[in-house]
Motif scaffolding. Structure first.
Motif, PDB file in Angstrom:
ATOM      1  N   THR A 150      43.337  50.202  40.705  1.00 51.91           N
ATOM      2  CA  THR A 150      41.891  50.406  40.741  1.00 51.91           C
ATOM      3  C   THR A 150      41.127  49.333  39.970  1.00 51.91           C
ATOM      4  OG1 THR A 150      42.142  51.961  38.923  1.00 51.91           O
ATOM      5  CG2 THR A 150      41.914  52.919  41.090  1.00 51.91           C
ATOM      6  N   GLU A 151      41.765  48.764  38.951  1.00 54.31           N
ATOM      7  CA  GLU A 151      41.001  47.844  38.103  1.00 54.31           C
ATOM      8  C   GLU A 151      41.206  46.371  38.433  1.00 54.31           C
ATOM      9  OE1 GLU A 151      41.348  48.729  33.930  1.00 54.31           O
ATOM     10  OE2 GLU A 151      41.213  50.875  34.329  1.00 54.31           O
ATOM     11  N   THR A 152      42.165  46.060  39.300  1.00 47.59           N
ATOM     12  CA  THR A 152      42.340  44.651  39.663  1.00 47.59           C
ATOM     13  C   THR A 152      42.322  44.513  41.184  1.00 47.59           C
ATOM     14  OG1 THR A 152      44.723  44.637  39.934  1.00 47.59           O
ATOM     15  CG2 THR A 152      43.926  44.414  37.701  1.00 47.59           C
ATOM     16  N   ASP A 153      42.252  43.276  41.633  1.00 45.10           N
ATOM     17  CA  ASP A 153      42.229  43.005  43.073  1.00 45.10           C
ATOM     18  C   ASP A 153      43.633  42.815  43.619  1.00 45.10           C
ATOM     19  OD1 ASP A 153      39.588  43.225  43.294  1.00 45.10           O
ATOM     20  OD2 ASP A 153      39.127  41.099  43.397  1.00 45.10           O
ATOM     21  N   SER A 157      43.529  42.720  48.945  1.00 46.30           N
ATOM     22  CA  SER A 157      43.519  41.895  50.148  1.00 46.30           C
ATOM     23  C   SER A 157      44.771  42.158  50.971  1.00 46.30           C
ATOM     24  CB  SER A 157      43.455  40.434  49.737  1.00 46.30           C
ATOM     25  OG  SER A 157      44.451  40.182  48.783  1.00 46.30           O
ATOM     26  N   VAL A 302      44.623  32.980  56.388  1.00 45.66           N
ATOM     27  CA  VAL A 302      43.901  34.037  55.665  1.00 45.66           C
ATOM     28  C   VAL A 302      44.872  34.807  54.767  1.00 45.66           C
ATOM     29  CG1 VAL A 302      42.633  36.207  55.944  1.00 45.66           C
ATOM     30  CG2 VAL A 302      42.144  34.281  57.446  1.00 45.66           C
ATOM     31  N   GLN A 305      45.841  32.818  51.734  1.00 50.07           N
ATOM     32  CA  GLN A 305      44.726  32.823  50.761  1.00 50.07           C
ATOM     33  C   GLN A 305      44.721  34.137  49.977  1.00 50.07           C
ATOM     34  OE1 GLN A 305      41.135  32.258  52.988  1.00 50.07           O
ATOM     35  NE2 GLN A 305      41.458  30.074  53.213  1.00 50.07           N
ATOM     36  N   ASN A 306      44.942  35.222  50.723  1.00 52.65           N
ATOM     37  CA  ASN A 306      44.962  36.540  50.079  1.00 52.65           C
ATOM     38  C   ASN A 306      46.081  36.627  49.058  1.00 52.65           C
ATOM     39  OD1 ASN A 306      42.889  37.309  51.652  1.00 52.65           O
ATOM     40  ND2 ASN A 306      44.085  38.552  53.053  1.00 52.65           N
ATOM     41  N   ARG A 312      46.622  35.584  41.393  1.00 49.97           N
ATOM     42  CA  ARG A 312      45.636  35.454  40.314  1.00 49.97           C
ATOM     43  C   ARG A 312      45.343  36.818  39.688  1.00 49.97           C
ATOM     44  NH1 ARG A 312      43.131  31.788  43.648  1.00 49.97           N
ATOM     45  NH2 ARG A 312      41.712  33.354  44.446  1.00 49.97           N
ATOM     46  N   GLN A 316      45.707  39.356  35.609  1.00 48.87           N
ATOM     47  CA  GLN A 316      44.903  40.415  34.980  1.00 48.87           C
ATOM     48  C   GLN A 316      45.727  41.683  34.849  1.00 48.87           C
ATOM     49  OE1 GLN A 316      41.868  40.657  37.885  1.00 48.87           O
ATOM     50  NE2 GLN A 316      40.602  39.106  36.911  1.00 48.87           N
TER      51      GLN A 316
ATOM     52  N   ASN B  27      37.662  42.539  38.604  1.00 50.39           N
ATOM     53  CA  ASN B  27      38.395  43.785  38.356  1.00 50.39           C
ATOM     54  C   ASN B  27      37.500  44.908  37.880  1.00 50.39           C
ATOM     55  OD1 ASN B  27      37.933  42.397  36.085  1.00 50.39           O
ATOM     56  ND2 ASN B  27      39.840  42.911  35.066  1.00 50.39           N
ATOM     57  N   LYS B 165      34.376  39.392  51.709  1.00 51.08           N
ATOM     58  CA  LYS B 165      35.162  40.555  51.279  1.00 51.08           C
ATOM     59  C   LYS B 165      34.328  41.535  50.467  1.00 51.08           C
ATOM     60  CE  LYS B 165      39.448  38.289  51.168  1.00 51.08           C
ATOM     61  NZ  LYS B 165      40.187  37.436  50.277  1.00 51.08           N
TER      62      LYS B 165
END
Lengths: 449, 265
Positions: A150-153, A157, A302, A305-306, A312, A316, B27, B165
Motif C-alpha cells: 500500500t505504501e510503495t509503487d 505497475s 512498457v 519501464q514498469n 526503484r 523504498q 509512496n 498512470k
C-alpha cells in the motif's frame, strides 16, 4: 531459547533443474513437516515450496546447528547442497520478511508469493508444527507485505504484456469493465490474452478468424460471439479494443481500412493490441487520430519501464522492511525482559506483603488503618522498583546497551530463578534476603535472553 | 482587504500542495491524498465565498472591477472543478487548475484597487458576472485539454509515463472538457448578448471594438466545437486544441478588460 532458521534455495541460487529436484509436492507437505519436527532440536517448522523457491522456516534449539536441516532438502546431493543458503536469527527474520513482501521474487512485487506463504503457514498450523517463534514472525511478515503493497509503487505497475495491455486500455477508456473486445485470430496467444482481458472484466467479446470453426471454438470457450472474416470491418466500427493474433505474414488491418472505420465510429477511441509476429496491424494505423496501436515490442517496452519502476520502488520497500525489522527486534527484546520484570516485582511485593502482615499481627488497628499500612508497603515497593524497572526496559530496547546482561544480573542479584523454582514447588515463596547472593550462576542465567 | 484573505490563501496552498503531491509523491496512498486535497479545496472555496460575501456586505458587486473579477473567476474555477471532481476521476486536472486558481486569487488581492468599471448598471453587472463565470468554466476545460494533450502524446509515443498512470483516462478528460463547455457556453452566450446591449446603451465600447470582436471569435470557436462534437464526432486531440484556442481568445478579452481597469480607461 529457540531461534528462527531458514534453509532453502531459490531462483537466485539454483537453476530450475535443481529446484525441481528439491520441490515438495503439495500432498507430501504435511508428512514432510512431521518428519522435520521429528528431528532432534527442531521445535517448529513450515515449508514454502513454489516454482521459484523451496525453503524451510524452522525454530531450532540453541544447541542445534542450522546445517541439520540441509540433508532434509538436499538428500546429501553435493550439487543441491552448494545451492542451499542457511540463515539464522536476524538474518533469517529479514529473509522471511523479504520473501513475504515479494522483494526477493523473480518479478519484484508480484502478488502470488504472499498467498503462497500464507498457504504454507496455514498448512503448518494445520499440521501443528507451528509454535511461538513462527506464530510471532509470520503474521508480522504478512503485515509488512501489506504495508509495502500500500505504501510503495512496488506492485502498482503491470509486469506482463497482458496486464500492461489492460493498464493501457484503462488509461484510454477509464474503467475497462463493459468495454467490447474483438479478437482477430483464434490462436493460442490470442486465447491467453483474451482470457486476461475477460478476467479484467471486459464486456461483449467477438472473435473473427479466417476459419470460422476455430473462431466458434474460441468464442465458445470464452463466452463470446464468433463472426466470419467478412464481418471484420463492421465489427471494428463497433468495438473498443481489438486484440490481434493471427498467423498472417502480411498485415491484415490497414490504415485505409481503419480510417474508414474511424469515420463510421465518429472518432470514438480505438485501441489495438497486436501480439502477432509478424504484425497484423500496419504501423501507419497508429498515426490515425484517436487510434492507439501497441505491438509486442512496444508492450514489452512498457513492461520493462514498469519493472525498472518496481526496482526503484523496491528501495523504498527496503526502508520499510528495515523499519519493521527493527521494531520487531525491539519488541522481541522487550518481551525478553518481561519475565524478569514480573519476577522482580512479584518478589518485592511478596516480601512487602509478608512484612506488613507480620507487623499488623503485633498491633491492633481498625480496617482503615490496616489498609493504609498496606498501601504504604505498596508505595515503598513502587518507589524502590521504579528506577531498576525503567533501566531494564530502556536497555532492552537499546541495541547498544547490553540489556541481556543487565537482566541476567538482576536475576542473579535477587535470586529470581531460585525463587521461581521454589514458588513452583510450593505456593509459599518466602526467601530470606540474606540468601539472595548465594544463587549459583548456572541457575541464575536460565531463562534470560 | 477582506479579513479572511490569509486563511483562504493558506487553504488554497494546502489544496495546491496536495494536488501536486498526488502527481509526484510515489509512496503515498492515492485515495487519502485525493480526499484530503478535496477537503482542503472545499474549505478554501467556502473561505473564498466568505471573502467575496464580505465585499458584497461592503456594498461592492463581486465583479465591480477587473481586480474583483479575477478573484471571482478563481472562485468559480475552484467551484466548477470541485463539482466535477465528485463525478469524474480528474484529480490530475486539479494539479493544474488549483495552482492557477491560487495565482489568480493572489493576483486579485495584491493588485491595486480600482474604480468600478460598469457603475451600478444592472446590464453591466449581469454581463460581467456571466462572462466571468463562462471564462472560469472554460479555464477548467482548458486544464483538462492540456492534460489530455500531454497524456495523448505519451500514449501515442508508447511512453505511458507517470502522468498517464497517476492521471485520468483520455475519455474522462474529454468528457470533462465537453461538460465544461456545455456548462460555460450558455453563460457566455447570455454574457455576449447582455454585453452588446450594455455597450449600445452605455456607449462605453463600440460593438465593433477589438474586445468584442475577440469575444465573438471565442463564442464562434466554442459554438463550432459543440456542433462538431454532436455532428461529426469531433473529439479528443482536436477538441482539446480548439478548447485551448478558445480559452486563449477569452483570456485576451479578459486581459483587455483588466488592462482597461488598471489604466482606468
Amino acid at each position: 531459547m529457540p531461534r528462527l532458521c531458514v534453509v532453502g534455495l531459490s531462483h537466485k541460487t539454483a537453476p530450475i533443474e535443481l529446484r525441481e529436484r528439491v520441490a515438495i509436492p503439495e500432498g507430501g507437505l504435511s508428512d514432510a513437516l512431521k518428519r522435520l519436527t521429528g528431528l532432534p532440536g527442531v521445535r517448529e517448522a513450515m515449508i514454502l515450496s513454489t516454482c521459484n523457491r523451496v525453503e524451510i522456516y524452522a525454530s531450532l534449539d540453541e544447541s542445534i546447528a542450522v546445517e541439520l536441516l540441509m540433508p532434509f532438502l538436499s538428500g546429501s546431493h553435493a550439487e543441491v547442497e552448494k545451492a542451499l543458503y542457511r540463515l539464522e536469527g536476524d538474518e533469517a527474520l529479514r529473509h522471511v520478511f523479504k520473501v513475504t513482501a515479494s522483494l526477493d521474487s523473480m518479478v519484484i512485487g508480484e502478488s502470488q508469493i504472499l498467498g503462497q506463504v500464507k498457504e504454507a503457514y496455514a498448512l503448518a498450523v494445520a499440521a501443528q508444527t507451528v509454535g511461538p517463534v513462527l506464530q510471532k514472525t509470520l503474521p508480522r511478515a504478512f503485515q509488512l507485505a501489506k504495508r509495502v503493497r500500500t505504501e510503495t509503487d512496488v506492485a502498482k505497475s503491470s509486469a506482463s504484456i497482458a496486464s500492461a495491455a489492460v493498464d493501457l486500455a484503462e488509461q484510454i477508456f477509464g474503467k475497462i469493465a463493459g468495454r467490447s473486445v474483438l479478437c482477430v485470430g483464434a490462436g493460442k496467444m490470442g486465447d491467453l490474452s483474451a482470457r486476461h482481458l475477460k478476467s479484467a472484466g471486459v464486456g461483449p467479446l467477438h472473435v473473427v478468424n479466417r476459419t470460422l470453426s476455430r473462431a466458434e471454438a474460441l468464442a465458445d470457450k470464452l463466452g463470446g460471439h464468433a463472426a466470419p472474416w467478412s464481418d471484420l470491418e463492421s465489427l471494428l466500427a463497433k468495438v473498443d479494443i481489438v486484440l490481434c493474433s493471427t498467423g498472417a505474414t502480411e498485415p491484415v488491418i490497414t490504415a485505409e481500412q481503419v480510417s474508414r472505420v474511424m469515420r463510421a465510429r465518429k472518432g470514438r477511441w480505438l485501441f489495438f493490441i497486436d501480439i502477432a509476429v509478424p504484425r497484423d496491424v500496419h504501423a501507419d494505423v497508429g498515426q490515425i487520430e484517436n487510434v492507439y496501436l501497441y505491438d509486442v515490442d512496444t508492450l514489452e517496452k512498457v513492461v520493462s519501464q514498469n519493472l525498472e519502476g518496481r526496482e526503484r520502488a523496491a528501495d523504498q520497500a527496503d526502508k520499510i522492511l528495515l523499519e519493521e525489522l527493527a521494531r520487531f527486534v525491539v519488541a522481541e527484546r522487550h518481551q525478553g525482559v518481561v519475565p524478569v520484570i514480573k519476577a522482580l516485582r512479584g518478589h518485592f511485593e511478596q516480601v512487602a506483603r509478608a512484612e506488613v502482615e507480620r507487623a499488623l499481627a503485633k498491633v491492633h488497628l481498625d480496617d482503615r488503618a490496616r489498609a493504609q499500612v498496606a498501601q504504604i508497603g505498596d508505595a515503598i515497593v513502587n518507589k524502590l522498583l521504579h528506577a531498576p524497572l525503567t533501566a531494564l526496559k530502556r536497555t532492552a530496547g537499546d541495541e547498544q546497551a547490553d540489556g541481556e546482561a543487565l537482566a541476567k544480573a538482576v536475576r542473579e542479584l535477587f535470586a529470581l530463578d531460585r525463587l521461581e523454582v521454589s514458588a513452583e514447588r510450593s505456593e509459599v515463596a518466602e526467601v530470606p534476603a540474606s540468601e539472595a547472593g548465594e544463587v549459583p550462576a548456572k541457575e541464575a542465567g536460565k531463562g534470560s535472553r | 482587504m477582506p479579513p479572511l484573505f490569509p486563511v483562504t490563501l493558506a487553504l488554497y496552498a494546502v489544496a495546491c500542495t496536495l494536488y501536486l503531491a498526488h502527481l509526484w509523491v510515489e509512496n503515498t496512498p492515492v485515495g487519502s491524498l485525493q480526499s484530503g486535497a478535496r477537503i482542503a479545496l472545499g474549505l478554501a472555496f467556502a473561505s473564498h465565498a466568505v471573502d467575496i460575501g464580505w465585499l458584497c456586505l461592503h456594498g461592492m458587486h463581486p465583479v465591480v472591477n477587473a481586480r474583483e473579477a479575477l478573484s471571482f473567476v478563481s472562485w468559480l474555477m475552484c467551484g466548477a472543478f470541485l463539482l466535477i471532481s465528485f463525478r469524474l476521476q480528474v484529480s490530475i486536472v486539479g494539479a493544474l487548475v488549483v495552482p492557477a486558481t491560487m495565482v489568480l486569487y493572489v493576483a486579485a488581492r495584491l493588485s491595486p484597487s480600482q474604480e468600478a468599471l460598469h457603475g451600478s448598471s444592472l446590464l453591466g453587472n449581469i454581463h460581467v458576472t456571466l462572462a466571468t463565470a463562462g471564462v472560469a468554466i472554460f479555464a477548467v476545460a482548458a486544464g483538462a485539454a492540456i492534460i489530455y494533450l500531454i497524456e495523448e502524446r505519451n500514449l501515442k509515443a508508447h511512453r505511458p509515463g507517470r502522468l498517464s498512470k497517476h492521471g485520468s483516462a483520455l475519455m474522462t478528460l474529454d468528457t470533462l472538457n465537453r461538460r465544461c463547455i456545455l456548462l460555460g457556453f450558455p453563460l457566455f452566450t447570455v454574457a455576449m448578448v447582455t454585453g452588446a446591449l450594455w455597450a449600445v446603451r452605455s456607449h462605453t465600447t463600440g460593438l465593433f471594438s477589438a474586445q468584442y470582436a475577440i469575444a465573438t471569435a471565442t463564442w464562434i470557436l466554442y459554438a463550432g466545437l459543440l456542433v462538431a462534437r454532436q455532428t461529426v464526432g469531433f473529439r479528443g486531440r482536436k477538441a482539446a486544441l480548439v478548447t485551448l484556442l478558445g480559452f486563449a481568445t477569452a483570456m485576451i478579452v479578459l486581459l483587455i478588460y483588466f488592462a482597461r481597469g488598471v489604466s482606468g480607461a
